[in-house]
Design a protein around this motif. Sequence first.
Motif, PDB file in Angstrom:
ATOM      1  N   LYS A 189      34.183 -10.526 -17.591  1.00  0.00           N
ATOM      2  CA  LYS A 189      34.658 -11.532 -18.544  1.00  0.00           C
ATOM      3  C   LYS A 189      34.381 -11.020 -19.959  1.00  0.00           C
ATOM      4  CE  LYS A 189      33.662 -15.598 -15.657  1.00  0.00           C
ATOM      5  NZ  LYS A 189      32.916 -16.882 -15.595  1.00  0.00           N
ATOM      6  N   PRO A 190      35.419 -10.804 -20.787  1.00  0.00           N
ATOM      7  CA  PRO A 190      36.833 -10.829 -20.440  1.00  0.00           C
ATOM      8  C   PRO A 190      37.177  -9.691 -19.481  1.00  0.00           C
ATOM      9  CG  PRO A 190      36.519  -9.927 -22.629  1.00  0.00           C
ATOM     10  CD  PRO A 190      35.177 -10.415 -22.201  1.00  0.00           C
ATOM     11  N   PRO A 191      38.344  -9.760 -18.824  1.00  0.00           N
ATOM     12  CA  PRO A 191      38.706  -8.740 -17.837  1.00  0.00           C
ATOM     13  C   PRO A 191      38.816  -7.350 -18.469  1.00  0.00           C
ATOM     14  CG  PRO A 191      40.132 -10.664 -17.672  1.00  0.00           C
ATOM     15  CD  PRO A 191      39.359 -10.821 -18.934  1.00  0.00           C
ATOM     16  N   LEU A 192      38.630  -6.316 -17.658  1.00  0.00           N
ATOM     17  CA  LEU A 192      38.863  -4.951 -18.112  1.00  0.00           C
ATOM     18  C   LEU A 192      40.326  -4.791 -18.501  1.00  0.00           C
ATOM     19  CD1 LEU A 192      36.902  -2.887 -15.423  1.00  0.00           C
ATOM     20  CD2 LEU A 192      36.136  -3.504 -17.717  1.00  0.00           C
ATOM     21  N   ASN A 193      40.582  -3.877 -19.443  1.00  0.00           N
ATOM     22  CA  ASN A 193      41.967  -3.708 -19.884  1.00  0.00           C
ATOM     23  C   ASN A 193      42.806  -3.085 -18.768  1.00  0.00           C
ATOM     24  OD1 ASN A 193      42.102  -0.762 -20.104  1.00  0.00           O
ATOM     25  ND2 ASN A 193      40.714  -0.974 -21.824  1.00  0.00           N
ATOM     26  N   PRO A 194      44.120  -3.271 -18.823  1.00  0.00           N
ATOM     27  CA  PRO A 194      45.006  -2.797 -17.741  1.00  0.00           C
ATOM     28  C   PRO A 194      44.894  -1.304 -17.479  1.00  0.00           C
ATOM     29  CG  PRO A 194      46.178  -4.329 -19.178  1.00  0.00           C
ATOM     30  CD  PRO A 194      44.865  -4.050 -19.842  1.00  0.00           C
ATOM     31  N   GLY A 195      44.671  -0.497 -18.532  1.00  0.00           N
ATOM     32  CA  GLY A 195      44.562   0.946 -18.336  1.00  0.00           C
ATOM     33  C   GLY A 195      43.383   1.317 -17.463  1.00  0.00           C
ATOM     34  N   LYS A 196      42.222   0.713 -17.717  1.00  0.00           N
ATOM     35  CA  LYS A 196      41.039   0.974 -16.897  1.00  0.00           C
ATOM     36  C   LYS A 196      41.277   0.556 -15.449  1.00  0.00           C
ATOM     37  CE  LYS A 196      36.777   1.004 -19.650  1.00  0.00           C
ATOM     38  NZ  LYS A 196      37.250   1.673 -20.810  1.00  0.00           N
ATOM     39  N   LEU A 197      41.798  -0.656 -15.272  1.00  0.00           N
ATOM     40  CA  LEU A 197      42.018  -1.164 -13.922  1.00  0.00           C
ATOM     41  C   LEU A 197      43.010  -0.302 -13.154  1.00  0.00           C
ATOM     42  CD1 LEU A 197      42.167  -5.003 -14.590  1.00  0.00           C
ATOM     43  CD2 LEU A 197      40.396  -3.768 -13.342  1.00  0.00           C
ATOM     44  N   LYS A 198      44.030   0.159 -13.839  1.00  0.00           N
ATOM     45  CA  LYS A 198      45.054   0.976 -13.186  1.00  0.00           C
ATOM     46  C   LYS A 198      44.452   2.247 -12.613  1.00  0.00           C
ATOM     47  CE  LYS A 198      49.499   3.222 -14.154  1.00  0.00           C
ATOM     48  NZ  LYS A 198      50.515   3.524 -15.208  1.00  0.00           N
ATOM     49  N   VAL A 199      43.611   2.923 -13.401  1.00  0.00           N
ATOM     50  CA  VAL A 199      43.003   4.168 -12.935  1.00  0.00           C
ATOM     51  C   VAL A 199      41.989   3.902 -11.832  1.00  0.00           C
ATOM     52  CG1 VAL A 199      41.641   6.170 -13.603  1.00  0.00           C
ATOM     53  CG2 VAL A 199      43.375   5.277 -15.159  1.00  0.00           C
ATOM     54  N   LEU A 200      41.159   2.868 -11.999  1.00  0.00           N
ATOM     55  CA  LEU A 200      40.136   2.555 -11.007  1.00  0.00           C
ATOM     56  C   LEU A 200      40.755   2.268  -9.641  1.00  0.00           C
ATOM     57  CD1 LEU A 200      37.789   0.298 -13.148  1.00  0.00           C
ATOM     58  CD2 LEU A 200      37.223   2.541 -12.218  1.00  0.00           C
ATOM     59  N   ARG A 201      41.873   1.559  -9.634  1.00  0.00           N
ATOM     60  CA  ARG A 201      42.507   1.215  -8.365  1.00  0.00           C
ATOM     61  C   ARG A 201      43.106   2.431  -7.669  1.00  0.00           C
ATOM     62  NH1 ARG A 201      44.962  -4.043 -11.246  1.00  0.00           N
ATOM     63  NH2 ARG A 201      43.286  -5.518 -10.702  1.00  0.00           N
ATOM     64  N   GLU A 202      43.442   3.440  -8.454  1.00  0.00           N
ATOM     65  CA  GLU A 202      44.002   4.657  -7.873  1.00  0.00           C
ATOM     66  C   GLU A 202      42.938   5.651  -7.443  1.00  0.00           C
ATOM     67  OE1 GLU A 202      47.062   5.326  -7.023  1.00  0.00           O
ATOM     68  OE2 GLU A 202      47.676   3.338  -7.691  1.00  0.00           O
ATOM     69  N   MET A 203      41.693   5.440  -7.855  1.00  0.00           N
ATOM     70  CA  MET A 203      40.617   6.397  -7.554  1.00  0.00           C
ATOM     71  C   MET A 203      39.863   5.976  -6.294  1.00  0.00           C
ATOM     72  SD  MET A 203      39.076   7.416 -11.272  1.00  0.00           S
ATOM     73  CE  MET A 203      37.978   8.625 -10.523  1.00  0.00           C
ATOM     74  N   GLN A 204      40.562   5.908  -5.205  1.00  0.00           N
ATOM     75  CA  GLN A 204      39.940   5.540  -3.942  1.00  0.00           C
ATOM     76  C   GLN A 204      39.834   6.775  -3.062  1.00  0.00           C
ATOM     77  OE1 GLN A 204      38.645   2.457  -3.850  1.00  0.00           O
ATOM     78  NE2 GLN A 204      39.505   2.427  -5.913  1.00  0.00           N
ATOM     79  N   GLY A 205      38.673   6.945  -2.443  1.00  0.00           N
ATOM     80  CA  GLY A 205      38.382   8.182  -1.729  1.00  0.00           C
ATOM     81  C   GLY A 205      39.043   8.282  -0.365  1.00  0.00           C
ATOM     82  N   LYS A 206      39.150   9.506   0.097  1.00  0.00           N
ATOM     83  CA  LYS A 206      39.672   9.780   1.439  1.00  0.00           C
ATOM     84  C   LYS A 206      38.572   9.508   2.468  1.00  0.00           C
ATOM     85  CE  LYS A 206      41.627  13.555   4.195  1.00  0.00           C
ATOM     86  NZ  LYS A 206      42.792  12.830   4.703  1.00  0.00           N
ATOM     87  N   THR A 207      38.968   9.128   3.660  1.00  0.00           N
ATOM     88  CA  THR A 207      38.012   8.827   4.718  1.00  0.00           C
ATOM     89  C   THR A 207      37.576  10.102   5.423  1.00  0.00           C
ATOM     90  OG1 THR A 207      39.037   6.675   5.060  1.00  0.00           O
ATOM     91  CG2 THR A 207      37.644   7.509   6.821  1.00  0.00           C
ATOM     92  N   TRP A 208      36.274  10.413   5.306  1.00  0.00           N
ATOM     93  CA  TRP A 208      35.723  11.600   5.947  1.00  0.00           C
ATOM     94  C   TRP A 208      34.477  11.216   6.744  1.00  0.00           C
ATOM     95  CZ3 TRP A 208      38.480  15.979   5.485  1.00  0.00           C
ATOM     96  CH2 TRP A 208      39.254  16.183   4.340  1.00  0.00           C
ATOM     97  N   ILE A 209      34.163  12.037   7.716  1.00  0.00           N
ATOM     98  CA  ILE A 209      32.836  12.019   8.325  1.00  0.00           C
ATOM     99  C   ILE A 209      32.210  13.371   8.038  1.00  0.00           C
ATOM    100  CG2 ILE A 209      31.591  12.181  10.513  1.00  0.00           C
ATOM    101  CD1 ILE A 209      33.251   9.939  11.571  1.00  0.00           C
ATOM    102  N   ARG A 210      30.983  13.333   7.621  1.00  0.00           N
ATOM    103  CA  ARG A 210      30.271  14.586   7.373  1.00  0.00           C
ATOM    104  C   ARG A 210      29.288  14.834   8.510  1.00  0.00           C
ATOM    105  NH1 ARG A 210      25.839  16.147   2.796  1.00  0.00           N
ATOM    106  NH2 ARG A 210      25.702  18.332   3.364  1.00  0.00           N
ATOM    107  N   PHE A 211      29.332  16.028   9.090  1.00  0.00           N
ATOM    108  CA  PHE A 211      28.386  16.374  10.144  1.00  0.00           C
ATOM    109  C   PHE A 211      27.364  17.375   9.605  1.00  0.00           C
ATOM    110  CE2 PHE A 211      31.443  19.837  10.624  1.00  0.00           C
ATOM    111  CZ  PHE A 211      30.622  20.933  10.830  1.00  0.00           C
ATOM    112  N   ILE A 212      26.166  17.312  10.167  1.00  0.00           N
ATOM    113  CA  ILE A 212      25.081  18.245   9.846  1.00  0.00           C
ATOM    114  C   ILE A 212      24.486  18.708  11.178  1.00  0.00           C
ATOM    115  CG2 ILE A 212      22.874  18.587   8.658  1.00  0.00           C
ATOM    116  CD1 ILE A 212      23.638  16.113   6.929  1.00  0.00           C
ATOM    117  N   ALA A 213      24.522  20.002  11.437  1.00  0.00           N
ATOM    118  CA  ALA A 213      24.005  20.557  12.692  1.00  0.00           C
ATOM    119  C   ALA A 213      22.991  21.651  12.375  1.00  0.00           C
ATOM    120  CB  ALA A 213      25.134  21.103  13.554  1.00  0.00           C
ATOM    121  N   THR A 214      21.801  21.566  12.988  1.00  0.00           N
ATOM    122  CA  THR A 214      20.774  22.594  12.788  1.00  0.00           C
ATOM    123  C   THR A 214      20.619  23.426  14.062  1.00  0.00           C
ATOM    124  OG1 THR A 214      18.974  21.128  13.506  1.00  0.00           O
ATOM    125  CG2 THR A 214      19.534  21.131  11.157  1.00  0.00           C
TER     126      THR A 214
END
Length: 450
Positions: free
Chosen positions: A287-312
Amino acid sequence: MCTTKYDFDYDVIIIGGGIAGLSAALNIIERDQMLSVLILEATDSIGGRAKPIPIECKSNVSTFDSGGHFVSRRQTHLMNLLKRLDMEVVDYNFYGDSLTEIDTDRVLKSQLSFLMVGSDNEKDELVCFYKKLGDLCKNVSMENPMGSVESERLDSISMEEFILNELDSEVTRQHFRNIVRTTCGSEPVDVTPLFYLAYCNSAEGVLGPHLRVVNGGRQSYVNGGIHYLIEKMVEIIGENRIIINNPVLEITRSDQEVIICAIKKTLRCRCCIISVPPSKLLEIKFKPPLNPGKLKVLREMQGKTWIRFIATYKEPFWEKKELNGDVFINTKRAVKIVLNVSVPNCHVLTGLVDVQQFQEDFSNHDLEVLQQLSEYFGEEALDPLDYIERSWPESSQESAMCCNPSKLGIMKDFHEIRRPIGRKPSGYFLPDRKRLLIGTVTSVEQFKRG
């Protein structure tokens, strides 16, 4: 109107207790110890992805960094921080060939040389490609990605399309796809050339990611682990300046103050620094809301789904085949990349698994991962001392990984992410310094100049 610092609970509140948030707090405290600083962390521990986990090694149970392991001497801000904290950085040396799986019938060996390609023509093609990238990179930065006459074009196509247009050999194309995957954590189709160039230019230049991939992403490591860096920063900052298990629900900004409503309590401050993953930032009400430019980029910055393995393993058996333990996979298989992240007395292979390859049957994915490793290194890979998996999207501490703009044309708004909200600062305690800063580097630098 509030005019003195005593009208606030804190001068500065930092949201996010990862390395970025901690380093922001450390810089502010070192500049002026009279400033009151508080860190709010949503999870039950400090450090973000740099969280140590116990894992069985050859001779004992060792503490292993679940996030990043290695540092580059080109990372000047991080290297300066390690030097200030008197932490030892050890150069990483390893030998042998990397493997690149071009298709199901072709797994190529490549030497750790300047160019991981075979023929002279392929080397020449890649050298010309790097030169072109270097020329394009000169006028592109995270702060001003649209500064080049080529910027609009480079933001209108994917990196995959750029690679196909610029490179003729499939070997050099696969080589550079590996560079993009290892550098950005995303597929080339999900990254624009403009983002890639700005990303490179922000730290190491165009050749930086190549040199890191040639060395498996490793140049040096922190003696004791990255988690030791976290412990040192917390010791200097003071645990009394940190509240864990306290997610922020709402942030209200006015000309007089910033009000932060968190689970445990509501606080008022002069300045708020936000250092959290984009997905977590979108969960906060502004409040007040983030400006449209910030929101636009944030919504596009979503990560890919990965699983990370660790083997010793008991021994680095891949060395018997004169291999260094690294594999880059360009086929539609479960494991997409394997890296040897061994340290003294602990032989470790880690990598990324694409969960989309398990849509039909996810129950035996660990066996499939080990089976794939055995195809590269032999049957000894089927018998690890320990095997651990971490799901990046499901772990709130690791959800920042692989967050890159995925939509074409988004870079013209990318600078909005780190642009401060509020009036321009003119001093620490003047009443007009009531603002919101998103992006730790920007925040720290502005405090240094304040």
